[in-house]
Design a protein around this motif. Structure first.
Motif, PDB file in Angstrom:
ATOM      1  N   LYS A   6       0.830  -1.178   0.000  1.00 33.86           N
ATOM      2  CA  LYS A   6       0.000   0.000   0.000  1.00 33.86           C
ATOM      3  C   LYS A   6       0.884   1.254   0.000  1.00 33.86           C
ATOM      4  N   PRO A   7       0.461   2.309  -0.663  1.00 34.02           N
ATOM      5  CA  PRO A   7       1.253   3.540  -0.683  1.00 34.02           C
ATOM      6  C   PRO A   7       1.081   4.344   0.598  1.00 34.02           C
ATOM      7  N   ASP A   8       1.672   3.857   1.685  1.00 36.22           N
ATOM      8  CA  ASP A   8       1.550   4.571   2.949  1.00 36.22           C
ATOM      9  C   ASP A   8       2.738   5.509   3.124  1.00 36.22           C
ATOM     10  N   ALA A   9       2.866   6.119   4.274  1.00 37.13           N
ATOM     11  CA  ALA A   9       3.929   7.093   4.506  1.00 37.13           C
ATOM     12  C   ALA A   9       4.666   6.806   5.815  1.00 37.13           C
ATOM     13  N   GLU A  10       4.861   5.519   6.121  1.00 41.67           N
ATOM     14  CA  GLU A  10       5.516   5.174   7.374  1.00 41.67           C
ATOM     15  C   GLU A  10       7.038   5.141   7.244  1.00 41.67           C
ATOM     16  N   GLN A  11       7.549   4.578   6.159  1.00 39.77           N
ATOM     17  CA  GLN A  11       8.984   4.456   5.951  1.00 39.77           C
ATOM     18  C   GLN A  11       9.322   4.850   4.518  1.00 39.77           C
ATOM     19  N   PRO A  12      10.514   5.436   4.280  1.00 40.76           N
ATOM     20  CA  PRO A  12      10.928   5.706   2.899  1.00 40.76           C
ATOM     21  C   PRO A  12      11.025   4.406   2.104  1.00 40.76           C
ATOM     22  N   TYR A  13      10.716   4.457   0.821  1.00 40.95           N
ATOM     23  CA  TYR A  13      10.716   3.271  -0.021  1.00 40.95           C
ATOM     24  C   TYR A  13      12.057   3.029  -0.692  1.00 40.95           C
ATOM     25  N   PHE A  14      13.001   3.951  -0.531  1.00 39.81           N
ATOM     26  CA  PHE A  14      14.313   3.772  -1.157  1.00 39.81           C
ATOM     27  C   PHE A  14      15.359   4.486  -0.320  1.00 39.81           C
ATOM     28  N   ASP A  15      16.600   4.034  -0.460  1.00 34.39           N
ATOM     29  CA  ASP A  15      17.706   4.701   0.209  1.00 34.39           C
ATOM     30  C   ASP A  15      17.949   6.063  -0.427  1.00 34.39           C
ATOM     31  N   ALA A  16      18.573   6.955   0.317  1.00 38.37           N
ATOM     32  CA  ALA A  16      18.849   8.292  -0.198  1.00 38.37           C
ATOM     33  C   ALA A  16      19.744   8.213  -1.430  1.00 38.37           C
ATOM     34  N   PRO A  17      19.333   8.815  -2.541  1.00 36.72           N
ATOM     35  CA  PRO A  17      20.193   8.820  -3.736  1.00 36.72           C
ATOM     36  C   PRO A  17      21.499   9.551  -3.484  1.00 36.72           C
ATOM     37  N   ALA A  18      22.448   9.340  -4.389  1.00 34.87           N
ATOM     38  CA  ALA A  18      23.786   9.899  -4.206  1.00 34.87           C
ATOM     39  C   ALA A  18      23.780  11.417  -4.149  1.00 34.87           C
ATOM     40  N   HIS A  19      22.820  12.057  -4.807  1.00 38.15           N
ATOM     41  CA  HIS A  19      22.834  13.510  -4.887  1.00 38.15           C
ATOM     42  C   HIS A  19      22.214  14.186  -3.667  1.00 38.15           C
ATOM     43  N   ILE A  20      21.691  13.410  -2.714  1.00 34.88           N
ATOM     44  CA  ILE A  20      21.114  13.984  -1.502  1.00 34.88           C
ATOM     45  C   ILE A  20      22.218  14.119  -0.448  1.00 34.88           C
ATOM     46  N   PRO A  21      22.490  15.330   0.035  1.00 27.50           N
ATOM     47  CA  PRO A  21      23.521  15.489   1.077  1.00 27.50           C
ATOM     48  C   PRO A  21      23.150  14.730   2.340  1.00 27.50           C
ATOM     49  N   GLY A  22      24.139  14.208   3.049  1.00 25.54           N
ATOM     50  CA  GLY A  22      23.889  13.519   4.307  1.00 25.54           C
ATOM     51  C   GLY A  22      23.578  14.508   5.420  1.00 25.54           C
ATOM     52  N   GLY A  23      23.159  13.968   6.542  1.00 25.20           N
ATOM     53  CA  GLY A  23      22.953  14.801   7.721  1.00 25.20           C
ATOM     54  C   GLY A  23      21.620  15.511   7.790  1.00 25.20           C
ATOM     55  N   SER A  24      20.583  14.981   7.139  1.00 23.13           N
ATOM     56  CA  SER A  24      19.271  15.627   7.228  1.00 23.13           C
ATOM     57  C   SER A  24      18.708  15.431   8.631  1.00 23.13           C
ATOM     58  N   ASP A  25      17.938  16.418   9.091  1.00 24.38           N
ATOM     59  CA  ASP A  25      17.392  16.372  10.442  1.00 24.38           C
ATOM     60  C   ASP A  25      16.158  15.472  10.547  1.00 24.38           C
ATOM     61  N   LEU A  57      14.708  19.008   0.772  1.00 24.49           N
ATOM     62  CA  LEU A  57      15.013  18.499  -0.559  1.00 24.49           C
ATOM     63  C   LEU A  57      14.228  17.211  -0.766  1.00 24.49           C
ATOM     64  N   TRP A  58      13.581  17.090  -1.913  1.00 29.49           N
ATOM     65  CA  TRP A  58      12.732  15.932  -2.202  1.00 29.49           C
ATOM     66  C   TRP A  58      13.400  15.023  -3.218  1.00 29.49           C
ATOM     67  N   ALA A  59      13.501  13.726  -2.884  1.00 28.95           N
ATOM     68  CA  ALA A  59      13.972  12.705  -3.813  1.00 28.95           C
ATOM     69  C   ALA A  59      12.769  11.938  -4.345  1.00 28.95           C
ATOM     70  N   VAL A  60      12.891  11.399  -5.553  1.00 26.41           N
ATOM     71  CA  VAL A  60      11.741  10.849  -6.279  1.00 26.41           C
ATOM     72  C   VAL A  60      12.010   9.424  -6.748  1.00 26.41           C
ATOM     73  N   GLY A  61      11.000   8.572  -6.638  1.00 27.33           N
ATOM     74  CA  GLY A  61      11.036   7.230  -7.211  1.00 27.33           C
ATOM     75  C   GLY A  61       9.643   6.858  -7.689  1.00 27.33           C
ATOM     76  N   ALA A  62       9.553   5.811  -8.503  1.00 25.95           N
ATOM     77  CA  ALA A  62       8.240   5.361  -8.984  1.00 25.95           C
ATOM     78  C   ALA A  62       8.297   3.877  -9.286  1.00 25.95           C
ATOM     79  N   GLU A  63       7.162   3.186  -9.143  1.00 22.01           N
ATOM     80  CA  GLU A  63       7.038   1.781  -9.516  1.00 22.01           C
ATOM     81  C   GLU A  63       5.708   1.574 -10.234  1.00 22.01           C
ATOM     82  N   VAL A  64       5.602   0.459 -10.937  1.00 23.32           N
ATOM     83  CA  VAL A  64       4.400   0.170 -11.722  1.00 23.32           C
ATOM     84  C   VAL A  64       3.770  -1.124 -11.215  1.00 23.32           C
ATOM     85  N   VAL A  65       2.453  -1.101 -11.052  1.00 20.60           N
ATOM     86  CA  VAL A  65       1.716  -2.234 -10.491  1.00 20.60           C
ATOM     87  C   VAL A  65       0.570  -2.590 -11.439  1.00 20.60           C
TER      88      VAL A  65
END
Length: 227
Positions: A6-25, A57-65
């Motif tokens: 289900k498309p819920d919002a409990e946990q991120p669905y992917f690891d942080a991409p390389a272009h996302i700086p570390g250390g987010s609050d 900063l927003w990272a983006v992913g998508a899947e097809v079902v």
């Protein structure tokens, strides 16, 4: 096949991409389901809050079902992040639709379908190409002070720089939107950094993408110049 979640919002669905700086609050996961050409497209977004920057900063992913079965695994945009939720959702929706178009517009072999599900193919002139082969190359255009990403001989990405004595200042990186989610931006920057090392240059990552990449990947720490 793996059952769709289900498309819920409990946990991120992917690891942080390389272009996302570390250390987010704080991380803000969100998913949205839409229907496109009789497929369910699930757009996954993860917002990374930075109190020190005062922005998210927003990272983006998508899947097809299809009928509760995942037919294309989560493909993550490895080339760009976005500074607003609406912009990220628009790009995530476009990414998901391109994944569906790849399924419905091109007849694929089983091996190509597997590659597409892993987000490692590129559609060019009605053909599917694996990004693991030699279709994508990076060449150094020294006269124009840039590194160029070519796919099937077409220029689809560029990392521009300026030479300043023994320093190579990276000023801008851009990858064609058709390569979103395939790691081509990372490939371009990685080979550009390797090229700078071979030339005996110290690098100055003024470009946001290059700066984020070297912050997460430390293979080039020894050649980063003080700004």
């Amino acid at each position: 096949m793996t059952k769709a979640v289900k498309p819920d919002a409990e946990q991120p669905y992917f690891d942080a991409p390389a272009h996302i700086p570390g250390g987010s609050d704080h991380q803000i996961p969100h998913s949205h389901r839409l229907v496109y050409r009789d497929y369910d497209v699930i757009v996954h977004l993860t917002g990374y809050e930075y109190e020190t920057f005062g922005e998210t900063l927003w990272a983006v992913g998508a899947e097809v079902v299809k009928e509760l079965e995942i037919v294309v695994l989560v493909s993550v945009d490895q080339a760009q992040h976005y500074r607003s939720y609406d912009e990220a959702m628009a790009h995530g929706t476009a990414l998901g639709k391109r994944l569906v178009d790849g399924l419905t517009g091109v007849r694929q072999t089983s091996e190509q379908s597997l590659a597409a599900a892993r987000g490692k193919t590129n559609q060019t002139n009605g053909r599917i190409h694996s990004m693991n082969d030699n279709n994508a190359v990076v060449r150094h255009d020294e006269s124009q002070q840039r590194y160029v990403l070519e796919v099937d001989g077409k220029e689809l990405g560029v990392a521009s720089y300026q030479d300043e004595s023994d320093r190579q200042v990276f000023t801008h990186t851009e990858v064609d939107p058709s390569l979103e989610g395939q790691g081509m931006g990372s490939k371009l920057v990685r080979e550009a950094l390797d090229g700078a090392r071979r030339r005996g240059k110290r690098i100055v990552p003024m470009c946001e993408f290059v700066a984020a990449y070297v912050k997460k990947h430390h293979d080039w720490d020894d050649i980063i110049a003080a700004q």
